[in-house]
Design a protein around this motif. Structure first.
Motif, PDB file in Angstrom:
ATOM      1  N   ARG A 149       0.854  -1.182   0.000  1.00 37.14           N
ATOM      2  CA  ARG A 149       0.000   0.000   0.000  1.00 37.14           C
ATOM      3  C   ARG A 149       0.895   1.238   0.000  1.00 37.14           C
ATOM      4  N   ASP A 150       0.606   2.139  -0.944  1.00 42.49           N
ATOM      5  CA  ASP A 150       1.416   3.334  -1.130  1.00 42.49           C
ATOM      6  C   ASP A 150       0.649   4.571  -0.691  1.00 42.49           C
ATOM      7  N   THR A 151       1.417   5.508  -0.134  1.00 39.70           N
ATOM      8  CA  THR A 151       0.849   6.836   0.122  1.00 39.70           C
ATOM      9  C   THR A 151       1.430   7.786  -0.909  1.00 39.70           C
ATOM     10  N   SER A 152       0.630   8.823  -1.261  1.00 38.04           N
ATOM     11  CA  SER A 152       1.103   9.723  -2.312  1.00 38.04           C
ATOM     12  C   SER A 152       0.976  11.199  -1.935  1.00 38.04           C
ATOM     13  N   TYR A 153       0.392  11.510  -0.796  1.00 35.51           N
ATOM     14  CA  TYR A 153       0.292  12.920  -0.410  1.00 35.51           C
ATOM     15  C   TYR A 153       0.427  13.014   1.107  1.00 35.51           C
ATOM     16  N   THR A 154       1.146  14.057   1.550  1.00 35.56           N
ATOM     17  CA  THR A 154       1.492  14.171   2.967  1.00 35.56           C
ATOM     18  C   THR A 154       1.090  15.531   3.514  1.00 35.56           C
ATOM     19  N   PHE A 155       0.521  15.512   4.734  1.00 31.80           N
ATOM     20  CA  PHE A 155       0.299  16.709   5.549  1.00 31.80           C
ATOM     21  C   PHE A 155       1.242  16.603   6.752  1.00 31.80           C
ATOM     22  N   GLY A 156       2.024  17.628   7.012  1.00 30.48           N
ATOM     23  CA  GLY A 156       2.941  17.599   8.149  1.00 30.48           C
ATOM     24  C   GLY A 156       2.974  18.935   8.884  1.00 30.48           C
ATOM     25  N   LYS A 157       3.115  18.871  10.234  1.00 28.69           N
ATOM     26  CA  LYS A 157       3.145  20.113  11.018  1.00 28.69           C
ATOM     27  C   LYS A 157       3.954  19.876  12.302  1.00 28.69           C
ATOM     28  N   ALA A 158       4.639  20.920  12.718  1.00 31.37           N
ATOM     29  CA  ALA A 158       5.440  20.839  13.949  1.00 31.37           C
ATOM     30  C   ALA A 158       4.536  20.942  15.168  1.00 31.37           C
ATOM     31  N   ILE A 159       4.913  20.188  16.250  1.00 31.83           N
ATOM     32  CA  ILE A 159       4.217  20.275  17.545  1.00 31.83           C
ATOM     33  C   ILE A 159       5.050  21.201  18.433  1.00 31.83           C
ATOM     34  N   VAL A 160       4.446  22.301  18.816  1.00 33.47           N
ATOM     35  CA  VAL A 160       5.182  23.354  19.519  1.00 33.47           C
ATOM     36  C   VAL A 160       4.660  23.482  20.951  1.00 33.47           C
ATOM     37  N   LYS A 161       5.634  23.574  21.908  1.00 34.01           N
ATOM     38  CA  LYS A 161       5.287  23.811  23.314  1.00 34.01           C
ATOM     39  C   LYS A 161       6.218  24.889  23.840  1.00 34.01           C
ATOM     40  N   ASP A 162       5.595  25.926  24.373  1.00 36.23           N
ATOM     41  CA  ASP A 162       6.361  27.067  24.907  1.00 36.23           C
ATOM     42  C   ASP A 162       7.323  27.595  23.834  1.00 36.23           C
ATOM     43  N   GLN A 163       6.805  27.723  22.621  1.00 37.63           N
ATOM     44  CA  GLN A 163       7.529  28.264  21.471  1.00 37.63           C
ATOM     45  C   GLN A 163       8.759  27.422  21.100  1.00 37.63           C
ATOM     46  N   GLN A 164       8.757  26.170  21.510  1.00 41.10           N
ATOM     47  CA  GLN A 164       9.829  25.254  21.165  1.00 41.10           C
ATOM     48  C   GLN A 164       9.233  24.032  20.470  1.00 41.10           C
ATOM     49  N   THR A 165       9.845  23.635  19.360  1.00 41.40           N
ATOM     50  CA  THR A 165       9.383  22.444  18.648  1.00 41.40           C
ATOM     51  C   THR A 165       9.772  21.206  19.423  1.00 41.40           C
ATOM     52  N   ILE A 166       8.757  20.403  19.778  1.00 40.19           N
ATOM     53  CA  ILE A 166       9.036  19.192  20.563  1.00 40.19           C
ATOM     54  C   ILE A 166       8.790  17.931  19.755  1.00 40.19           C
ATOM     55  N   GLY A 167       8.205  18.090  18.549  1.00 38.82           N
ATOM     56  CA  GLY A 167       7.936  16.899  17.731  1.00 38.82           C
ATOM     57  C   GLY A 167       7.212  17.278  16.448  1.00 38.82           C
ATOM     58  N   TYR A 168       6.792  16.257  15.730  1.00 40.87           N
ATOM     59  CA  TYR A 168       6.141  16.471  14.447  1.00 40.87           C
ATOM     60  C   TYR A 168       4.994  15.483  14.296  1.00 40.87           C
ATOM     61  N   ILE A 169       3.895  15.958  13.713  1.00 40.09           N
ATOM     62  CA  ILE A 169       2.751  15.093  13.426  1.00 40.09           C
ATOM     63  C   ILE A 169       2.582  15.027  11.915  1.00 40.09           C
ATOM     64  N   ILE A 170       2.373  13.833  11.399  1.00 40.79           N
ATOM     65  CA  ILE A 170       2.350  13.621   9.939  1.00 40.79           C
ATOM     66  C   ILE A 170       1.161  12.723   9.581  1.00 40.79           C
ATOM     67  N   TYR A 171       0.428  13.152   8.505  1.00 37.89           N
ATOM     68  CA  TYR A 171      -0.620  12.317   7.904  1.00 37.89           C
ATOM     69  C   TYR A 171      -0.209  12.016   6.460  1.00 37.89           C
ATOM     70  N   GLN A 172      -0.175  10.746   6.096  1.00 39.82           N
ATOM     71  CA  GLN A 172       0.159  10.336   4.735  1.00 39.82           C
ATOM     72  C   GLN A 172      -1.056   9.627   4.120  1.00 39.82           C
ATOM     73  N   LEU A 173      -1.595  10.191   3.009  1.00 42.70           N
ATOM     74  CA  LEU A 173      -2.855   9.725   2.404  1.00 42.70           C
ATOM     75  C   LEU A 173      -2.589   8.589   1.425  1.00 42.70           C
ATOM     76  N   TYR A 174      -3.426   7.550   1.533  1.00 45.28           N
ATOM     77  CA  TYR A 174      -3.293   6.387   0.655  1.00 45.28           C
ATOM     78  C   TYR A 174      -3.614   6.760  -0.794  1.00 45.28           C
ATOM     79  N   GLU A 175      -2.744   6.340  -1.723  1.00 49.41           N
ATOM     80  CA  GLU A 175      -2.957   6.634  -3.150  1.00 49.41           C
ATOM     81  C   GLU A 175      -4.200   5.923  -3.686  1.00 49.41           C
ATOM     82  N   SER A 176      -4.430   4.674  -3.268  1.00 48.23           N
ATOM     83  CA  SER A 176      -5.581   3.909  -3.769  1.00 48.23           C
ATOM     84  C   SER A 176      -6.898   4.577  -3.387  1.00 48.23           C
TER      85      SER A 176
END
Length: 566
Positions: free
Chosen positions: A161-188
């Motif tokens: 199963r392949d993904t072909s489109y991605t949404f990504g955004k930084a997780i920020v706490k106290d104006q500091q990046t602590i991680g990243y959240i990513i959604y990858q959409l299935y091509e099918s």
């Protein structure tokens, strides 16, 4: 000179019926084909446009939902607390699956800390640790912590199963990046959304024409780009076929929707319609042929009988009666023709009985002359009037009936007003025959209306005016003026024809003064001799003519004699 070939009435009727039937039918075929072509082109354009708009609406909804969801999750206290303390993973997964299960397009969910460690993932992420492309994706999100990264990229997971489109955004706490959240959409799943039942090929691309998803691999070019060849008419060329293309960019997104439909479907429609039109045309042609034969046979029967009877009359057979039982104008014409034959035979018998009186014999012979060619001309005119103007055809039949009835009467002399009625009818028929290229004016003094004159007196004069008036010109004006002067009745017939030269005029006058006529010019001579025999040498015809101006023929009769029968 070679005689002009004529088509008989039956063949003319059949030919005209075919022509006038095929003309509107041909116009309808052309209009139908034009409409089919226009309608096919409009349908192709419309279904391509509608498919793009429908796909655009669906993709726009999916994009908006994922954009809103990634913003919410990146700012969610549950997610921030989980990244910070690694506690509450159940709640994070629950929120993801609640969202993902509601979507048309499913996705894979990742939460990664700043060290590249996967804290949460809805799919095995072992292969992503060493994936250079995924590392670059994290790096691009890191560079724009306040924005949402959306881009086309392809990652393969388990079960192919392949993904072909991605949404990504930084997780920020106290104006500091602590991680990243990513959604990858299935091509099918994206392919299922862009598939439209009435559309052949659909694809979506990013702002760089990179294909995110497509319903046909023929659209994929080098580096997964959509860069097809285009002809000079703007048609997209793919896999040996021509396609109509419609593009629509989704507002507020970098995504473009493209729909394609082949012109082959339109051509198949043209072939089907053309075959149908051809088959219908052949069937209609057979039907037209059958109806044309039936109609021409029925309508020409009466004309054929009349023409056959006239041909017998020309050969001297006065027993060639016609039997027409059509209950229309042809029956009236046939009955009048039969009456005419009876009257003609009576006149011939009377001429035989009066053979001992030379003067009366000559007058009767001149009076009983009959010209079938005039009736032939009228019938020719009638043949075409029947097909073009029924009212005019009826008028012709009625006028001809009056002329025949009048011409076969027993009276040798008639009142002038009756003879002028005949003249008006005769000129009216000629005017119909020449399509209004003949004009006439008649002026008769009131005191002359009741006087008696020889029957059909002006007929040969008018015939000559028509016959010679059209030489070297297309329009003829005939003026008839009747009045009294110095105890004489004057009848003038003037035309605007080419007139006669002095030599020709002198020759005609010599013919009129001779006791016998061996030339072919018998019309004026007969009228002149008739007047001389009836009224004496002081009566007769006088001719004035100027070449290029016209001719005036003046008939003179003693006025006191004309009050009585002659």
């Amino acid at each position: 000179m070679k005689p002009t070939p004529y088509r008989n009435f039956k063949e003319s009727t059949r030919h005209l019926f075919r022509v006038y039937t095929m003309i509107p039918f041909s116009i309808l075929i052309v209009l139908f084909l034009a409409f089919t072509i226009m309608n096919g082109r409009l349908n192709l354009t419309q279904k391509t446009t509608e498919a793009a708009q429908s796909i655009s609406q669906s993709i726009s909804g999916v994009y908006r939902q994922y954009d809103e969801e990634i913003h919410r999750m990146a700012e969610s206290p549950t997610v921030i607390n989980y990244v910070s303390s690694h506690l509450g993973s159940e709640q994070v997964y629950s929120e993801f699956y609640d969202f993902n299960n509601r979507q048309k397009i499913k996705s894979i969910f990742h939460i990664v800390n700043t060290d590249g460690v996967f804290l949460a993932s809805s799919a095995p992420a072992d292969a992503l640790y060493s994936n250079f492309a995924f590392g670059n994706l994290i790096h691009r999100i890191e560079q724009r912590p306040g924005d949402t990264l959306t881009e086309m990229n392809s990652f393969r997971y388990s079960h192919d199963r392949d993904t072909s489109y991605t949404f990504g955004k930084a997780i920020v706490k106290d104006q500091q990046t602590i991680g990243y959240i990513i959604y990858q959409l299935y091509e099918s799943d994206i392919q299922k959304v862009i598939f439209e039942q009435n559309n052949e090929i659909a694809l979506i691309t990013d702002e760089h024409n990179t294909i995110i998803a497509t319903t046909s691999n023929v659209t994929k070019g080098v580096l997964n780009k959509f860069n097809p060849k285009v002809d000079n008419k703007g048609h997209v060329l793919l896999n040996g076929g021509k396609y109509y293309k419609y593009s629509k960019r989704i507002p507020g997104t970098p995504i473009q929707v493209i729909t394609l439909n082949s012109y082959k479907s339109e051509q198949y429609t043209y072939y089907t319609v053309s075959f149908f039109v051809l088959a219908a045309s052949l069937l209609l042609w057979v039907l037209i042929q059958f109806l044309a034969n039936k109609m021409s046979a029925r309508n020409s029967e009466s004309i054929d009988k009349l023409i056959h009877a006239l041909a017998q009359l020309r050969e001297g057979n006065f027993n060639g009666y016609v039997d027409i039982q059509t209950n229309d104008e042809f029956q009236i014409l046939g009955n009048e023709y039969n009456v005419m034959l009876d009257r003609l035979k009576e006149l011939i018998e009377k001429n035989k009985e009066l053979s001992e009186l030379r003067t009366i014999i000559e007058v009767k012979q001149l009076q009983s002359q009959f010209h079938p060619h005039f009736i032939f001309n009228v019938l020719e005119t009638l043949r075409y009037a029947i097909k073009i103007d029924a009212n005019q055809a009826q008028e012709i039949v009625l006028i001809l009936s009056r002329l025949l009835r009048y011409s076969i009467g027993h009276d040798r002399s008639v009142q002038l007003k009756n003879d002028m009625n005949y003249v008006r009818d005769y000129l009216k028929l000629q005017q119909i025959r020449f399509n209004d290229r003949l004009d006439y004016r008649i002026t008769v003094a009131d005191e002359t209306l009741d006087v008696y004159v020889p029957k059909l007196l002006l007929q040969p004069i008018i015939e000559n005016a028509i016959k010679y008036g059209y030489e070297n010109q297309s329009d003829v004006l005939i003026e008839i003026n009747i009045y009294t002067s110095a105890g004489k009745l004057i009848l003038e017939v003037r035309d605007n024809g080419q007139g006669m030269s002095k030599e020709r005029l002198q020759g005609v006058k010599q013919i009129l003064q001779s006791q016998t006529n061996t030339t072919q010019h018998i019309g004026l001579y007969n009228v002149h001799r008739r007047l001389v025999l009836l009224y004496g040498e002081a009566s007769g015809i006088h001719i004035d003519s100027t070449q290029g101006t016209g001719t005036c023929v003046v008939l003179t009769i003693p006025y006191e004699w004309s009050e009585y029968h002659v």
